[in-house]
Design an enzyme around this catalytic site. Sequence first.
Site, mmCIF file in Angstrom:
data_model
loop_
_atom_site.group_PDB
_atom_site.id
_atom_site.type_symbol
_atom_site.label_atom_id
_atom_site.label_comp_id
_atom_site.label_asym_id
_atom_site.label_seq_id
_atom_site.Cartn_x
_atom_site.Cartn_y
_atom_site.Cartn_z
ATOM 1 N N PRO A 81 0.820 -1.218 0.000
ATOM 2 C CA PRO A 81 0.000 0.000 0.000
ATOM 3 C C PRO A 81 0.848 1.260 0.000
ATOM 4 O O PRO A 81 1.772 1.403 0.792
ATOM 5 C CB PRO A 81 -0.810 -0.139 1.294
ATOM 6 C CG PRO A 81 -0.965 -1.613 1.461
ATOM 7 C CD PRO A 81 0.341 -2.204 0.981
ATOM 8 N N CYS A 82 0.508 2.174 -0.924
ATOM 9 C CA CYS A 82 1.382 3.328 -1.154
ATOM 10 C C CYS A 82 0.942 4.585 -0.407
ATOM 11 O O CYS A 82 1.652 5.583 -0.416
ATOM 12 C CB CYS A 82 1.437 3.632 -2.650
ATOM 13 S SG CYS A 82 -0.169 3.996 -3.396
ATOM 14 N N GLN A 83 -0.221 4.556 0.260
ATOM 15 C CA GLN A 83 -0.712 5.775 0.899
ATOM 16 C C GLN A 83 0.275 6.382 1.900
ATOM 17 O O GLN A 83 0.373 7.611 2.005
ATOM 18 C CB GLN A 83 -2.052 5.521 1.593
ATOM 19 C CG GLN A 83 -3.175 5.145 0.651
ATOM 20 C CD GLN A 83 -3.337 3.640 0.540
ATOM 21 O OE1 GLN A 83 -2.353 2.905 0.614
ATOM 22 N NE2 GLN A 83 -4.559 3.181 0.373
#
Length: 244
Positions: A81-83
């Site tokens: 996940p890149c958030q």
Amino acid sequence: MSHKIISLFSGAGGLDIGFEEAGFEIAVAVEADSSCCDTLRRNCPNLIVLEGNIEDFSSEQILQAAGLKPLEAALVIGGPPCQPFSLAGNRLGLDDPRGHLLKEFIRVVRETLPIGFVLENVRGLLNWDNGSAKELLLEELSKPIEFNGQVYQYKVADPKVLNAVDYGVAQKRERVFFVGNRLGLPFKYPEPSHVPCEQAMLLNKPQHKNVWDAIGALPHPDEPSETAQRVAQTIKGRIASHGY
């Protein structure tokens, strides 16, 4: 040589499709989002999908589901996940629980010992906290690994930001890639296949595709729903606040 891949953080399978088109086989997919898992199962009925948080699956379980043993997988691939690292988010990075999923990717690579790995993420990961996330990845992925009396080590290429539009996709989408292999082979990132229109003739390459190239042949859409019209009114403010 094995062509089987262990896919982590598989989402709806976008990255997997690219590797399948390159001749690989997805042996197992690990994904926490139930809707994404439903999509994977619908599109790929024979795919083994491990639904749940990656922290809850040992590397042994992942290998067993894939029908593999350590050293047998061709690749481990995934985009945690890149958030936590996104330029549009709060950029909590490794302090965000999702940021620790980078370490889970490293854990699976080190314990399954594929021939190579490909990790992709947003470009903001490169400069988060003065590059600490990047250095963590490079350091941990390069450490020697002892297994059955032998020592293995991954040769990791310098991470590089690639833009999907440069490779024939009708979208400007920048992602950083970390690529490594335990055969000691150098890795060269692919050269762009498409270029801006003003350079196309000079370089004798196809020009960047646009939205019309991608969807121009589709039939005319229905009138937008009330919900779609309401969401559309928020786009300008969202771009101003978050950049997207």
